[in-house]
Write an enzyme that holds these catalytic residues in place. Structure first.
Site, PDB file in Angstrom:
ATOM      1  CB  SER A  86      -1.003  -0.034   1.392  1.00  0.00           C
ATOM      2  OG  SER A  86      -2.008   1.025   1.188  1.00  0.00           O
ATOM      3  CG  HIS A 191      -6.675  -0.560  -0.341  1.00  0.00           C
ATOM      4  ND1 HIS A 191      -5.741   0.010  -1.256  1.00  0.00           N
ATOM      5  CD2 HIS A 191      -5.681  -0.481   0.832  1.00  0.00           C
ATOM      6  CE1 HIS A 191      -4.499   0.586  -0.944  1.00  0.00           C
ATOM      7  NE2 HIS A 191      -4.663   0.304   0.314  1.00  0.00           N
TER       8      HIS A 191
END
Length: 770
Positions: A86, A191
């Site tokens: 990430s 996400h």
């Protein structure tokens, strides 16, 4: 080989990086200037709890990760790969030279602010169950509102969605032995689809930056594959609302021979995931030697060169890669990352936007010129060339027109005038002067005297006799006619006796649009044998390549095509359900809900009288039933007036939505305006032909209504599609591509090709008795 990996949010803690700031005072000052506060103070003390807030944590982690990387011993060998979880992906890109330190701080500062300001929703970590099984366990309970956000390991997945729904999911999972769920302390459903607005805002922010391509391969969270050229901004924006595929990244590293992962930054979470992945791989018995032997065996069984599923490249000694599947020569000739093409869908459904996006990402598509007037085709062609240049990666559709050969000629005129190098020849039942002219126009001999043709014809075929015609040199009678008409020179005609009409033959099994309903498992091996016979018969120096199309909607299908010996694959229906496709949102909404059984066969409007068929969507539309009824009436009656009054009234009121006389008047005017007076004269002599032309009016309108998304005509939508879209919907369910608005055509390609490589690695390297 070694990979460097960088941790993401959650690894931060007070005191991190305490020895780094004094070593890099200039960079620390740069960070302070961008952020407006002391990054050292925040990391050292925790900032009164701010270090755990998204908008602060992301900047702090980027700085500490970056300084940790810069403090690395310079004598250590350069890593083969870089990756980050990430937020950590920004550090991987920084280490790969995509942007400087200050730019990285600006990027993560803005990213953290956008993600930190998102409210509502949460995340739930689920342990003890594989991700694919987790989907089944939560189906129904999640109310269709929960996304798979992080695939961290084989048995650790993070869900994102509304907090109340996640609580219900957690309760349901607690009933399963060995399954554990832990709510995460986050402010929003990261996400996932719920971050799309933040992603769009971040994409606008990224337009103000220029990025270099990675100097070392960086594995993207979105694709679990190396960043392609020019894709830094695009993938970073999408990362915000699409899943983190960390498990797939670790699999990629293992499959590509990485022996050691070095976690660079605070914490050891990623190191733990890596060790678990290595142990699982060892338990599966998938050592390097076994993998290499399996790869070589598949390559040998499938024939010479890389004709089937690409064997592992020398030096990796480990696995199949998406980049190596299929024929290497095909990829080189067309300048492609993958042996993968997106086929033309008529009336501009395979749009200029679709073609441009694929080309910019190292792939290739064909513009759907069929059914468009030449002015529109030329306009879109110029737009493609404006974006890609004349020599860019793109092709144009050359659709066979049985009742209007002049149309083929005008399309070829247009392509030659504008320097188009490649066409997809579709729907041909025999070779025509137009396709032969395109292939050999400009043919010459090189310095060694070998024949060279500057134009390529990719022929989509489903019948052996048609394939044989494209595999052979051009028919003498056709070539002589073109020479007589001054459309080919004598030298071009000589070369036409030496080179095949097509070097790339795409075998089309059951598909959307025109179809013979062929079965790939039968057609592909037969066509490969036809190819081998043609090579021997004509003595070609260069190997003819065989591709697979029709039904390409899942990674398993792609893998099977390569195992059968395909040199490349070509997709169709799956691309119609993408943001770039030139059809209506209403059609895309419908396609995204289809299953594999939701298609049917109907008469083809352009070859109505011949009984040719197209495959179309059956769900939520009556077109297939109504089209078949009209063909039945045509076969049964000699003219409109011969049909009983009740049936005529039903057709006028529910199909046409207007009287037959009005339909015929519109049909007549259309044909006269397009220089087809002979058709009208024939119709005036033959009531049956007049009925056929009027029925074809309906078929043309049903296509238009679908393209325009006319809500009043939804029941009449003609949507040409095969069951591949239903298969793809299953593949992406619960992922960031479930919503068609995120199914960009390049991501569809990535999903299918990288998925195929994974299938081969799992099933070929480790055969089972199931």
């Amino acid at each position: 080989m070694t990979a460097l990996v960088f941790p993401g949010q959650g690894s931060q803690h007070p005191g991190m990086g305490k020895d780094l700031f004094a070593r890099f005072p200039e960079l620390t000052a740069q960070a302070d200037a961008v952020l407006g506060y002391s990054i050292e103070e925040l990391c050292r003390t925790g900032g009164g709890g701010n270090l755990n807030r998204t908008q602060f944590a992301q900047s702090a982690l980027f700085v500490v990760n970056a300084l940790s990387y810069l403090s690395r011993d310079a004598t250590l060998p350069r890593p083969r790969y870089l990756a980050g979880h990430s937020l950590g992906e920004y550090n991987a890109l920084f280490a790969a030279g995509c942007f400087d330190f200050a730019t990285g701080v600006r990027l993560v500062h803005r990213r953290g602010a956008l993600m930190g300001s998102a409210e509502g929703g949460g995340m739930l970590a689920v342990l003890g169950v594989p991700g694919e099984r987790l989907r089944d366990l939560i189906e129904g309970v999640d109310q269709g509102l929960v996304d798979m956000a992080n695939f961290n390991s084989a048995t650790q997945t993070v869900l994102s969605g509304p907090t109340d729904v996640l609580r219900e999911v957690a309760r349901a999972l607690s009933r399963h032995d060995g399954v554990r769920s832990v709510p995460l302390k986050v402010s929003a459903a990261f996400h996932s689809r719920y971050m799309r607005e933040a992603a769009q805002e971040f994409a606008r922010f990224l337009r103000g930056f220029s990025f270099a391509d990675p100097q070392v391969p960086v594995l993207a969270n979105v694709t679990a594959a190396p960043y392609p050229p020019g894709q830094v901004a695009d993938l970073l924006a999408r990362q915000i609302h699409q899943p983190v595929r960390w498990h797939q990244i670790t699999r990629y590293l293992l499959d590509h021979g990485v022996a050691e992962v070095v976690e660079t930054g605070p914490g050891r979470v990623l190191s733990g995931l890596w060790l678990a992945a290595k142990e699982a791989a060892a338990d599966r018995g998938s050592g390097a030697t076994g993998r290499r032997d399996a790869a070589e065996d598949l390559g040998n069984r499938s024939g010479a060169e890389t004709a089937a599923a690409g064997r592992a490249p020398a030096g990796t000694g480990r696995s199949f890669r998406a980049e190596d599947l299929g024929c290497a020569e095909f990829r080189r000739d067309h300048g492609l990352r993958y042996a993968y093409l997106a086929g033309a869908m008529f009336r501009g459904i395979a749009s200029a936007d679709l073609v441009i996006r694929l080309a910019q990402r190292g792939l290739m598509g064909f513009f759907g010129a069929g059914g468009l007037d030449l002015g529109q085709v030329e306009k879109e062609l110029l737009r493609i060339q404006g974006a890609l240049g004349t020599d860019g990666r793109y092709g144009m559709n050359l659709l066979h027109s049985i009742d209007d050969p002049a149309y083929e000629n005008t399309v070829v005129d247009l392509c030659l005038r504008h320097g188009v190098h490649t066409v997809e020849a579709a729907g041909f039942t025999q070779l025509t002067p137009a396709v032969v002219r395109f292939r050999y126009a400009g043919a010459r001999r090189d310095a060694q005297g070998a024949p060279v043709a500057p134009h390529r014809v990719l022929a989509k075929v489903s019948r052996p006799e048609v394939a044989a015609a494209f595999m052979a040199p051009a028919p003498t009678a056709v070539v002589d006619r073109l020479v007589t008409e001054g459309l080919l020179t004598v030298e071009e005609a000589r070369i036409a006796t030496e080179l095949p009409v097509s070097e790339d033959i795409c075998v089309e099994a059951d598909s959307g649009g025109h179809t013979d309903g062929g079965v790939a498992l039968t057609l592909l091996p037969a066509m490969i044998r036809h190819r081998d016979a043609a090579m021997e018969r004509h003595g070609y120096r260069k190997r003819l390549r065989i591709g697979a199309a029709g039904g390409i909607g899942a990674p398993e299908t792609v893998a099977a095509a390569f195992v059968l010996g395909a040199d490349f694959v070509l997709t169709g229906s799956v691309n119609q359900c993408s943001p770039e496709a030139g059809t209506s949102d209403a059609v895309k909404d419908l396609l995204a809900e289809l299953d594999v059984q939701d298609t049917a066969y109907a008469p083809a409007g352009d070859m109505f009288e011949l009984g040719a068929r197209v495959q179309v969507v059956r769900k939520a539309t009556m077109f297939a039933a109504r089209g078949n009824k009209l063909y039945q009436l045509y076969r049964q009656y000699d003219g409109w007036e011969s049909i009983d009054e009740t049936t005529r009234r039903v057709v006028e009121e529910t199909y046409f939505k207007r009287p037959f006389a009005q339909v015929w008047q519109e049909t007549r005017e259309y044909h006269l305006a397009n220089g087809r007076a002979a058709e009208i004269e024939k119709a005036e002599r033959s009531p049956k032909h007049r009925m056929a032309l009027a029925f074809r009016w309906y078929f043309a309108r049903t296509v238009r209504w679908a393209l325009e998304g006319d809500p009043a005509q939804r029941v009449n939508f003609q949507i040409q599609s095969g069951p591949a879209i239903g298969a793809f919907n299953h593949v992406v369910r619960g992922t960031g591509l479930e919503d068609w608005r995120d199914r960009h055509v390049d991501l569809i390609a990535e999903t299918l090709m990288t998925g195929a490589a994974d299938v081969l690695n799992r099933r070929v390297a480790r055969p089972t008795s199931r």
